[in-house]
Every structure is written in C-alpha cells, then in structure tokens.
Design a protein around this motif. Sequence first.
Motif, PDB file in Angstrom:
ATOM      1  N   ASN A  42      -9.752  -3.139   4.912  1.00 46.52           N
ATOM      2  CA  ASN A  42      -9.645  -1.686   4.799  1.00 46.52           C
ATOM      3  C   ASN A  42      -9.032  -1.110   6.069  1.00 46.52           C
ATOM      4  OD1 ASN A  42     -11.576  -1.050   2.271  1.00 46.52           O
ATOM      5  ND2 ASN A  42     -12.449  -2.725   3.481  1.00 46.52           N
ATOM      6  N   ASN A  43      -7.967  -0.317   5.905  1.00 43.01           N
ATOM      7  CA  ASN A  43      -7.266   0.267   7.045  1.00 43.01           C
ATOM      8  C   ASN A  43      -7.150   1.775   6.859  1.00 43.01           C
ATOM      9  OD1 ASN A  43      -6.040  -2.269   8.524  1.00 43.01           O
ATOM     10  ND2 ASN A  43      -5.719  -2.611   6.340  1.00 43.01           N
ATOM     11  N   TRP A  44      -7.511   2.510   7.912  1.00 43.89           N
ATOM     12  CA  TRP A  44      -7.396   3.971   7.894  1.00 43.89           C
ATOM     13  C   TRP A  44      -6.424   4.417   8.983  1.00 43.89           C
ATOM     14  CZ3 TRP A  44     -11.982   1.440   7.050  1.00 43.89           C
ATOM     15  CH2 TRP A  44     -12.675   1.749   5.859  1.00 43.89           C
ATOM     16  N   ASP A  45      -5.463   5.261   8.621  1.00 44.15           N
ATOM     17  CA  ASP A  45      -4.490   5.794   9.571  1.00 44.15           C
ATOM     18  C   ASP A  45      -4.382   7.300   9.410  1.00 44.15           C
ATOM     19  OD1 ASP A  45      -3.452   3.412  10.899  1.00 44.15           O
ATOM     20  OD2 ASP A  45      -2.624   2.882   8.945  1.00 44.15           O
ATOM     21  N   ASN A  46      -4.291   7.976  10.534  1.00 45.13           N
ATOM     22  CA  ASN A  46      -4.085   9.418  10.554  1.00 45.13           C
ATOM     23  C   ASN A  46      -2.768   9.729  11.261  1.00 45.13           C
ATOM     24  OD1 ASN A  46      -6.611  10.454   9.356  1.00 45.13           O
ATOM     25  ND2 ASN A  46      -7.561   9.445  11.124  1.00 45.13           N
ATOM     26  N   ARG A  56      -3.336   7.989   5.509  1.00 41.45           N
ATOM     27  CA  ARG A  56      -3.131   6.843   4.628  1.00 41.45           C
ATOM     28  C   ARG A  56      -4.329   5.896   4.712  1.00 41.45           C
ATOM     29  NH1 ARG A  56       1.682   4.625   6.484  1.00 41.45           N
ATOM     30  NH2 ARG A  56       2.889   5.746   4.893  1.00 41.45           N
ATOM     31  N   TYR A  57      -4.771   5.453   3.542  1.00 41.81           N
ATOM     32  CA  TYR A  57      -5.788   4.399   3.447  1.00 41.81           C
ATOM     33  C   TYR A  57      -5.158   3.228   2.700  1.00 41.81           C
ATOM     34  CZ  TYR A  57      -9.581   1.719   1.326  1.00 41.81           C
ATOM     35  OH  TYR A  57     -10.384   0.704   0.895  1.00 41.81           O
ATOM     36  N   THR A  58      -5.313   2.018   3.249  1.00 33.25           N
ATOM     37  CA  THR A  58      -4.767   0.820   2.623  1.00 33.25           C
ATOM     38  C   THR A  58      -5.849  -0.248   2.529  1.00 33.25           C
ATOM     39  OG1 THR A  58      -2.593   1.276   3.595  1.00 33.25           O
ATOM     40  CG2 THR A  58      -2.955  -0.927   2.691  1.00 33.25           C
ATOM     41  N   GLN A  86      -2.372   7.769  -0.107  1.00 34.48           N
ATOM     42  CA  GLN A  86      -1.803   8.513   1.005  1.00 34.48           C
ATOM     43  C   GLN A  86      -1.523   9.948   0.589  1.00 34.48           C
ATOM     44  OE1 GLN A  86       1.657   6.049   1.757  1.00 34.48           O
ATOM     45  NE2 GLN A  86       2.943   7.207   0.359  1.00 34.48           N
ATOM     46  N   GLU A  87      -1.458  10.808   1.583  1.00 26.75           N
ATOM     47  CA  GLU A  87      -1.190  12.222   1.304  1.00 26.75           C
ATOM     48  C   GLU A  87      -0.335  12.812   2.404  1.00 26.75           C
ATOM     49  OE1 GLU A  87      -5.033  14.593   2.874  1.00 26.75           O
ATOM     50  OE2 GLU A  87      -5.444  13.274   1.154  1.00 26.75           O
TER      51      GLU A  87
END
Length: 264
Positions: A42-46, A56-58, A86-87
Amino acid sequence: MYRNFAAFFVVALFSAPLWADADLAKKLSNPVADLISVPFQNNWDNRVGPTEGGRRYTLNIQPVIPIGLNEKWNLISRTILPVMSQEEIFPGSGDQTGLGDTVQSLFFSPKETTAGGVTWGVGPVFLLPTGTEPLLGTEKWGAGPTGVVLKQSGPWTIGALANHIWSFAGKDSRTDVDSTFVQPFLAYNTPNSWTFTLQTESTYDWEAEQWNVPVHFLVAKVFTVGKQTYQIQAGPRYYAESPDTGAQDWGFRLNWVMLFPKSK
C-alpha cells in the motif's frame, strides 16, 4: 478507511501469538529467494501533479513464485499488478479508480551462490497494458531485460535490481515507453526477524528526460498467527527528485506479505 486498515495490522502484530523466523526475514531481503510470497504493498502519495494538488493511493499486488527448473536453476516469477485510486493529478482530471499496467519479470537464477557468495538472476521483463482508464496506464505493450545481483553476509544484504522497458505496440496516440528502473537496496536483519531497509526505486524516463527518485526507509517484522506466516513492513518515503506530473516530498508505504515457506 486507511486509518482502520493500519490499526488492524498493528493490533495483529502486537497482540497475536507470534513466533519469529529470522531465516524467512533474510530470504525476503533477496528478490530471487526460493520462497513463495504474496505482498500487498500500500502506497500513499500527496502533492501529486503540476499544481501539487492531487492525491494517489496505489495497492501493488506482487506475487513472487519460484519454479525449480532443474537441480541448478530456478525461474523466479515476479508480478506487479497495481490497483490505483487518484484524484486531481492535474487541473480538471477528476478522479480515477481501477487497475494500472502490469509489470511481469522472470529471473533465471542459480540455486547456489557464487564462490564469492553472490546471488544473481537475469531474464525478461514485460509491460502489459492492463490499465482500466487512460490516466491509469500507458496503453502500450512493452518488453526488455531485467537483472538482480546481491550479496548476503551475516545480517547484511546489499544489492540492486534493474530493468529497462521499451514499448513495441499499443495506441499510436500515446507516448512511447522508454524507461530504466534501478532499485539499489541495503537491508539489516536482526536475530528476532526484524528487518531495516534503505532503498530507492528510481525510474528514468528517456522520452521526457526526467527522473523519479523515491527513497524509502522501511521497518519489517516476520511473525506467525496460527499456521500462517506473514511479514508487515512500513515506513516513509521521500521524493529526492520527481517529474512535474509526479508526487512531491513525502509519502508512506505499508506492506502486508503472506509467506508460504516450504515444509521443513
């Protein structure tokens, strides 16, 4: 949702009856180890995109399956299937949720290390256009070489994995894929099956002439609940360099791995 997800794993790790296996932890530091594993990464990016207003969440589903070819050689299959949400990755892009492109690697690796204790593997890598929306994938078929080399000495593992992918088919209207991936890694395993890893997962896009360089510091623990063995891994990442369309500054990774070691 993400907070509940993380809390579940923390409770599982520290409240369930556990036993450690340092050998399994060390094998997990080796990308071509003779060990079946199924990571859910699980990866979270802002701050994603040119205006840094996206998120984005991957979830990378990454089964690793070793296949014994003969007494001397293994074939290691490593698959990365991303599930993405993603948004606003650029103004007016809206939201997208679905599959990204699959990367399939095959490593031919000797079962025994070299005289100097080096483990290695080489083979092909394939890019499969499984993206369910245009903004989640390249809409290109690709292929190229991949390789890994590492050495394990005492509690230490040092090595690197790399590949290069060129696109050879797909939608003509989409940009060609011509990218190099380099993943140097350094891991330290403790006797009670904790692992501390420093690594980068750097990609150079030859078409755009841009680097994407996330640096990870990860802490992991192998444990068993009932008859099933797991590893949980977590830690921050920092984008030392990223393209205008990528993520900026800090992100986070939580990796949940199911292990299927051979019966002793």
